[in-house]
Enzyme design. Structure first.
Site, PDB file in Angstrom:
ATOM      1  N   TRP A 102      15.292  16.799   6.094  1.00  0.00           N
ATOM      2  CA  TRP A 102      14.641  15.413   6.249  1.00  0.00           C
ATOM      3  C   TRP A 102      15.443  14.232   5.611  1.00  0.00           C
ATOM      4  O   TRP A 102      15.544  13.123   5.873  1.00  0.00           O
ATOM      5  CB  TRP A 102      13.204  15.573   5.976  1.00  0.00           C
ATOM      6  N   ASP A 173      10.266   9.574  -0.007  1.00  0.00           N
ATOM      7  CA  ASP A 173       9.608  10.206   1.111  1.00  0.00           C
ATOM      8  C   ASP A 173       8.599  11.249   0.887  1.00  0.00           C
ATOM      9  O   ASP A 173       9.324  12.408   0.120  1.00  0.00           O
ATOM     10  CB  ASP A 173      10.557  10.758   2.263  1.00  0.00           C
ATOM     11  N   LYS A 197       0.151  16.766   6.361  1.00  0.00           N
ATOM     12  CA  LYS A 197       0.259  17.781   5.688  1.00  0.00           C
ATOM     13  C   LYS A 197      -0.930  17.815   4.683  1.00  0.00           C
ATOM     14  O   LYS A 197      -1.669  18.828   4.802  1.00  0.00           O
ATOM     15  CB  LYS A 197       1.556  17.609   4.828  1.00  0.00           C
TER      16      LYS A 197
END
Lengths: 361, 361
Positions: A102, A173, A197
């Site tokens: 990511w 992030d 999440k």
């Protein structure tokens, strides 16, 4: 059917009381004779929910007054683009700490928007087994910002301290470990996280950003992508994803009820300790590829002696109502995600199964 | 409390059976032991829902094979920016037919991205009471595309025919009248619609776009904003807003069950006729500002003799469980939105109330 043990990497399990509340509200929210989904985003009923959700983020994280809390659409993947569009002016460069798939995507998207470089990269081949040591990070003191990915879902690594970035804004992030514990917001220029999440459903991303960065943001981009637009309109510039934000409200209200992020952290550490201990007890059979100092409390990855055994492991676990244990399609292996809503009992069930599986394999 | 009569402009009412199905599924989707919200967007259970939703759009609209159906995030307001980013190359200009507040916003955002002009504008002061006549539209034959807004939520106008655009791709924002009836997709290069009026909750926008336009789209933009990215990944490039798409599935499956878009059109025309007749019966009291040929079947706007009476009208209607009747904050007056899910009985209730109100006012 009874609730399964959900180890999904995201979208992931949510607290049952938050879902039960949504189920009760689904046809008739708060005695209004309609679903929260059917309420106008400009009406009083939804507005109260919206502000409660924002307030709960502020409350649970003790967000300082000089920060905005925004709810945006498009997921963290869209922030990969809007971040440099807003905060990376022409003539400046941004530093990215590359610690997983990511983080790589965030850097690549920034490079499509402006100038960005890897200030650290812990890849070994296509894999990542740790976050960088301080001496491996070479920062540009003139950078517009430093970007990090606090937890790396694919490879199961996590930062357990923050890099020293001097006066450069640190942007994180936190999609896969947002609110897994309390943290000091003031260390960051901005943090962002897809909700799916730890705190809600997919379809909304939370952004906590210092007000001066919002104000200094670039104006030569479409109005919909300016953080200033959403800050000025309390995240209601256009129609918000109302049900998703409502569900975040439910999850965070429940989080507060059970003791807030200190209690969440205690539970998460207990779950991760139990599972890592089970791996370490059988090092010949369960191999954790991640260096211990970089182990994630959220995504626990491990390998078995063969891919055949890994397949059998996933299939037999599924028979015992444990789902989401297959590793990412790019990495293979086993991955158990232990997000906030995963109960300790689910980890106990998994660990007990792991002990049995060693014997029968 | 019993269901209210929901005349919201959007988010709006949804068919009760679609919501009831969601309520049943909310804790245990299809016997999987978890909510659809908790399923991975890469798992079989969600994938089936995702593909069913796309298939229902294709089926109900008879979408030709040379079109993609995409589910994107960010709402129609984000398409205002991503449309020119994708389909307006440097050196080209785009034509916009300006018929209301949303059309104005679409044009303004396009002008931040590239070169775009109003090829028609029916504004009178700050108001719009009709769509343009053919002789009022001056198109650029070399335009990259022509953009129209098929229904104007704020002002209650709607196109009842399409402009002649020659070989230039026609792009339509159908946010407030998508699927209110069948239409010929092949007349358009692209149509798009926020789901929250006729087909689902807020948080997802449906895009139906010709494949050659996707392929010809600009590559010098962030990968997340390229329609080609989402087309190549079946709208699963990044985590989709899974529950929102699931709810669209529920609404469209119900739509198909009751007879598809032909039946929906029949119901919608019947509702609009009833309400406009009630306005026209008392022209001294209820003034419809919209020219009859441009009247919207979706958003019926009208004024009363005074703002005080309008306030009383909204307040007394609320006592009779009719909500969402106040006009847009920019326009004032009364607005009754009659989207697909509004039952005929709700319009009967409103009309009966209107007749009584005239007598008592």
């Amino acid at each position: 059917m009874a609730r399964v043990h959900n180890f999904n990497a995201g979208p992931a399990g949510l607290p049952l009381p938050a879902l039960e509340r949504a189920q009760r509200d689904l046809l008739d929210f708060d005695g209004t004779g309609m679903s929260i989904i059917e309420h106008s985003h400009r009406g009083k009923a939804y507005e109260a929910v919206h502000n409660e959700a924002i307030g709960l983020v502020k409350d649970l994280l003790s967000v300082p007054d000089d920060y905005h809390v925004l709810f945006l659409q498009g997921g963290a993947s869209q922030v990969f683009a809007t971040l440099p569009m807003n905060l990376l002016p022409a003539g400046k460069s941004a530093d990215y700490l590359v610690t997983g798939g990511w983080a790589e995507k965030a850097l690549e998207e920034a490079q499509r928007v402006g100038t960005a470089r890897a200030a650290a990269n812990t890849a070994v081949g296509k894999s990542f087994t740790r976050v960088p040591r301080p001496d491996e990070i070479t920062l540009d003191p003139a950078a517009a910002y430093v970007h990090m990915t606090t937890n790396n879902t694919l490879f199961g690594t996590q930062w357990h301290g923050l890099p020293s970035v001097g006066g450069v804004p640190l942007i994180a992030d936190m999609s896969s470990d947002f609110m897994w514990k309390p943290f000091d917001v003031s260390k960051f220029g901005m943090v962002y996280a897809g909700a799916q999440k730890n705190i809600g459903p997919s379809g909304v991303v939370v952004v906590v950003i210092r007000k001066d960065l919002v104000e200094a943001g670039r104006k030569d981009i479409p109005i919909i992508f300016r953080y200033a637009t959403h800050a000025a309109n309390n995240s209601l510039y256009n129609t918000a994803p109302t049900f998703s934000i409502y569900l975040i409200r439910n999850v965070l209200a429940y989080t507060k009820d059970i003791g807030g992020l200190a209690e969440i952290e205690r539970r998460n550490r207990r779950k991760a300790s139990l599972l890592y201990a089970a791996i370490d007890e059988n090092p010949e059979f369960y191999r954790g590829p991640v260096e211990k100092e970089s182990r994630s409390t959220m995504n626990v990855v491990f390998r078995l002696p063969s891919e055949d055994l890994e397949k059998r492991f996933v299939a037999e676990a599924a028979k015992k109502h444990m789902v989401g244990l297959a590793g990412h399609r790019l990495t293979g292996g086993i991955r158990a995600s232990l997000y906030n809503a995963v109960p300790y009992e689910s980890v106990e069930t998994l660990v007990s199964f792991m002990k049995d599986f060693v014997k029968t394999a």
